[in-house]
Design a protein around this motif. Structure first.
Motif, mmCIF file in Angstrom:
data_model
loop_
_atom_site.group_PDB
_atom_site.id
_atom_site.type_symbol
_atom_site.label_atom_id
_atom_site.label_comp_id
_atom_site.label_asym_id
_atom_site.label_seq_id
_atom_site.Cartn_x
_atom_site.Cartn_y
_atom_site.Cartn_z
ATOM 1 N N ASN A 26 19.524 -12.573 89.333
ATOM 2 C CA ASN A 26 20.791 -13.316 89.311
ATOM 3 C C ASN A 26 20.566 -14.812 89.138
ATOM 4 O O ASN A 26 21.339 -15.489 88.460
ATOM 5 N N TYR A 28 17.782 -16.379 87.737
ATOM 6 C CA TYR A 28 16.998 -16.836 86.594
ATOM 7 C C TYR A 28 17.282 -16.151 85.253
ATOM 8 O O TYR A 28 16.812 -16.611 84.226
ATOM 9 N N TRP A 29 18.033 -15.080 85.258
ATOM 10 C CA TRP A 29 18.246 -14.352 84.002
ATOM 11 C C TRP A 29 18.846 -15.270 82.928
ATOM 12 O O TRP A 29 18.342 -15.359 81.824
ATOM 13 N N ASN A 30 19.911 -15.957 83.276
ATOM 14 C CA ASN A 30 20.580 -16.828 82.309
ATOM 15 C C ASN A 30 19.679 -17.974 81.855
ATOM 16 O O ASN A 30 19.681 -18.346 80.687
ATOM 17 N N THR A 31 18.900 -18.512 82.767
ATOM 18 C CA THR A 31 17.976 -19.604 82.432
ATOM 19 C C THR A 31 16.962 -19.133 81.395
ATOM 20 O O THR A 31 16.708 -19.822 80.392
ATOM 21 N N TYR A 33 17.237 -16.528 79.419
ATOM 22 C CA TYR A 33 17.975 -16.162 78.202
ATOM 23 C C TYR A 33 18.266 -17.407 77.364
ATOM 24 O O TYR A 33 18.004 -17.438 76.163
ATOM 25 N N GLN A 34 18.803 -18.445 77.991
ATOM 26 C CA GLN A 34 19.136 -19.679 77.275
ATOM 27 C C GLN A 34 17.889 -20.327 76.681
ATOM 28 O O GLN A 34 17.913 -20.839 75.556
ATOM 29 N N LYS A 43 20.009 -13.084 69.540
ATOM 30 C CA LYS A 43 20.523 -12.895 70.902
ATOM 31 C C LYS A 43 20.257 -11.502 71.462
ATOM 32 O O LYS A 43 19.881 -11.365 72.621
ATOM 33 N N GLN A 47 17.914 -10.683 74.708
ATOM 34 C CA GLN A 47 18.345 -9.894 75.867
ATOM 35 C C GLN A 47 17.304 -8.836 76.211
ATOM 36 O O GLN A 47 16.943 -8.661 77.376
ATOM 37 N N GLN A 51 15.060 -8.723 79.615
ATOM 38 C CA GLN A 51 15.074 -7.502 80.437
ATOM 39 C C GLN A 51 13.648 -6.983 80.644
ATOM 40 O O GLN A 51 13.260 -6.643 81.750
#
Length: 179
Positions: A26, A28-31, A33-34, A43, A47, A51
């Motif tokens: 929760n 670091y996933w977005n960090t 990904y970006q 994209k 992803q 994952q």
């Protein structure tokens, strides 16, 4: 916050690995990904790579040093996953190129065989349409491989008549093949 998050993470790993992973996921996933998207990657591929990075992180959970940064560790996993993806992609590309060039050769051969069969069919059909004497002379020349002199002697005709008949036969075939 990262320091507190990572301290909390290493405490949770000892008692509840699932919650620990969920917390890091929760956070670091977005960090991750970006970061990968900024590198110009697709994209959907990013992803998958992120994952896969978390899956590898889960598999190596027991070997992670509490003194190391979890985010830095995840970046390293992501970097390695990305490099391996591109290595595999390059191998796949070379393989596909080799297959496609092989396919072109085999398609070309198949196409040549089909064209050859069609031409033989057209020629044989035109030979069947020839007048009987012209057909006989043509077959003696092409199938029996007799010389003009041998054909003329065997059929009791002049050599010029044989030449004329062959000339007309060839002309018919050329006309038919071009059509």
């Amino acid at each position: 916050m990262k320091n507190t998050l990572e301290t909390e993470f290493f405490k949770l790993v000892k008692c509840d690995k699932h919650k620990a992973i969920q917390m890091v996921f929760n956070a670091y996933w977005n960090t991750l990904y970006q970061h990968a998207v900024k590198k110009g990657q697709c994209k959907s591929m990013v992803q998958d790579l992120v994952q896969d990075s978390f899956i590898s992180f889960w598999d190596k959970l027991d070997t992670i040093n509490p003194k190391e940064s979890v985010l830095a560790y995840l970046y390293a996993i992501l970097k390695n996953k990305t490099l391996k993806f591109y290595e595999k992609d390059e191998v796949r590309s070379r393989y596909i190129i080799s297959l496609s060039s092989f396919g072109i050769v085999s398609d070309s051969n198949a196409q040549n065989i089909i064209i050859e069969k069609e031409l033989k069919h057209i020629i044989n059909r035109e030979i069947e349409r020839m007048p009987p004497r012209m057909k006989e002379i043509y077959n003696l020349k092409k199938e029996e491989e007799l010389s003009i002199k041998q054909i003329a002697t065997g059929l009791s005709l002049s050599e010029q008549t044989i030449k004329n008949q062959l000339q007309m036969a060839y002309q018919r075939l050329r006309t038919r093949v071009r059509a």
